[in-house]
Scaffold this motif. Structure first.
Motif, PDB file in Angstrom:
ATOM      1  N   THR A 150      -1.554  -1.098  -3.984  1.00 43.12           N
ATOM      2  CA  THR A 150      -2.665  -0.165  -3.905  1.00 43.12           C
ATOM      3  C   THR A 150      -2.152   1.240  -3.680  1.00 43.12           C
ATOM      4  O   THR A 150      -1.238   1.450  -2.882  1.00 43.12           O
ATOM      5  CB  THR A 150      -3.599  -0.558  -2.737  1.00 43.12           C
ATOM      6  OG1 THR A 150      -4.140  -1.847  -2.993  1.00 43.12           O
ATOM      7  CG2 THR A 150      -4.736   0.432  -2.579  1.00 43.12           C
ATOM      8  N   GLU A 167      -9.107   4.163  -2.702  1.00 46.21           N
ATOM      9  CA  GLU A 167      -7.949   3.413  -3.160  1.00 46.21           C
ATOM     10  C   GLU A 167      -8.171   2.825  -4.538  1.00 46.21           C
ATOM     11  O   GLU A 167      -9.309   2.629  -4.961  1.00 46.21           O
ATOM     12  CB  GLU A 167      -7.577   2.319  -2.163  1.00 46.21           C
ATOM     13  CG  GLU A 167      -8.680   1.347  -1.867  1.00 46.21           C
ATOM     14  CD  GLU A 167      -8.305   0.376  -0.764  1.00 46.21           C
ATOM     15  OE1 GLU A 167      -8.604  -0.814  -0.931  1.00 46.21           O
ATOM     16  OE2 GLU A 167      -7.733   0.799   0.252  1.00 46.21           O
ATOM     17  N   ARG A 200      -3.482   4.567  -2.109  1.00 47.08           N
ATOM     18  CA  ARG A 200      -4.547   4.906  -1.187  1.00 47.08           C
ATOM     19  C   ARG A 200      -4.419   6.360  -0.778  1.00 47.08           C
ATOM     20  O   ARG A 200      -3.361   6.804  -0.350  1.00 47.08           O
ATOM     21  CB  ARG A 200      -4.451   4.010   0.055  1.00 47.08           C
ATOM     22  CG  ARG A 200      -5.463   4.294   1.115  1.00 47.08           C
ATOM     23  CD  ARG A 200      -5.406   3.270   2.231  1.00 47.08           C
ATOM     24  NE  ARG A 200      -4.099   3.092   2.816  1.00 47.08           N
ATOM     25  CZ  ARG A 200      -3.648   3.766   3.873  1.00 47.08           C
ATOM     26  NH1 ARG A 200      -4.394   4.689   4.439  1.00 47.08           N
ATOM     27  NH2 ARG A 200      -2.439   3.534   4.359  1.00 47.08           N
ATOM     28  N   PHE A 235     -11.152   5.949   3.226  1.00 48.89           N
ATOM     29  CA  PHE A 235     -10.050   5.967   2.270  1.00 48.89           C
ATOM     30  C   PHE A 235     -10.579   5.707   0.875  1.00 48.89           C
ATOM     31  O   PHE A 235     -11.542   4.990   0.686  1.00 48.89           O
ATOM     32  CB  PHE A 235      -9.019   4.882   2.590  1.00 48.89           C
ATOM     33  CG  PHE A 235      -8.445   5.003   3.963  1.00 48.89           C
ATOM     34  CD1 PHE A 235      -7.570   6.017   4.291  1.00 48.89           C
ATOM     35  CD2 PHE A 235      -8.781   4.086   4.938  1.00 48.89           C
ATOM     36  CE1 PHE A 235      -7.040   6.135   5.550  1.00 48.89           C
ATOM     37  CE2 PHE A 235      -8.256   4.190   6.209  1.00 48.89           C
ATOM     38  CZ  PHE A 235      -7.389   5.212   6.523  1.00 48.89           C
ATOM     39  N   ASP A 289       0.855  -1.184   0.000  1.00 54.21           N
ATOM     40  CA  ASP A 289       0.000   0.000   0.000  1.00 54.21           C
ATOM     41  C   ASP A 289       0.887   1.229   0.000  1.00 54.21           C
ATOM     42  O   ASP A 289       1.830   1.314   0.791  1.00 54.21           O
ATOM     43  CB  ASP A 289      -0.868   0.059   1.258  1.00 54.21           C
ATOM     44  CG  ASP A 289      -2.096  -0.813   1.190  1.00 54.21           C
ATOM     45  OD1 ASP A 289      -2.403  -1.337   0.109  1.00 54.21           O
ATOM     46  OD2 ASP A 289      -2.760  -0.964   2.226  1.00 54.21           O
TER      47      ASP A 289
END
Length: 130
Positions: free
Chosen positions: A118, A106, A120, A104, A74
């Motif tokens: 990801t 993402e 985010r 969030f 992430d």
């Protein structure tokens, strides 16, 4: 002093030089190590990633179940659209760009070797008004 310290996240791949370049550019990092089978980079905030040569490495198939998710990264960004353009420009591929509900937002991608990650957007750090 801690007996065990946090080390480096290492991704196996067939071409560590190419994958290191992708992440070096994405994270605006510097290359800090290179040998015949491993390349390592470090971003300005200290994040370290390594890329180890494995000629038999296979890309995860996430979200398909036939090849389990091997690792998931992430990255927190301020601007999802700008970060997405950068990922695609560096050779990454969008896996699922729909925004999720909740605090969030993402979007999921794969790097050029197929590892998923990801982007985010973190919660706003601006003070609440009102």
């Amino acid at each position: 002093m801690a007996l065990v310290k946090a080390g480096v996240v290492v991704l196996d791949c067939a071409e560590p030089e190419k994958l290191a370049l992708f992440y070096r550019e994405l994270l605006e990092a510097e290359q800090i190590h290179e040998s015949a089978n491993r390349v390592e980079v470090r971003s300005a905030d200290g994040t370290r990633m390594g890329f180890r040569r494995d000629m038999n490495a296979t890309a995860p198939s996430w979200p398909r179940p036939e090849n389990s998710l091997q690792v998931h990264l992430d990255f927190v960004v301020d601007d999802l659209d700008e970060a997405e353009r950068r990922v695609i420009g560096l050779g990454g591929r969008a896996l699922d760009t729909r925004d999720t509900s909740g605090p969030f937002e993402e979007r999921s991608y794969s790097d050029p070797a197929g590892h998923s990650f990801t982007l985010r957007r973190g919660p706003s750090t601006a003070p609440k008004r009102g």
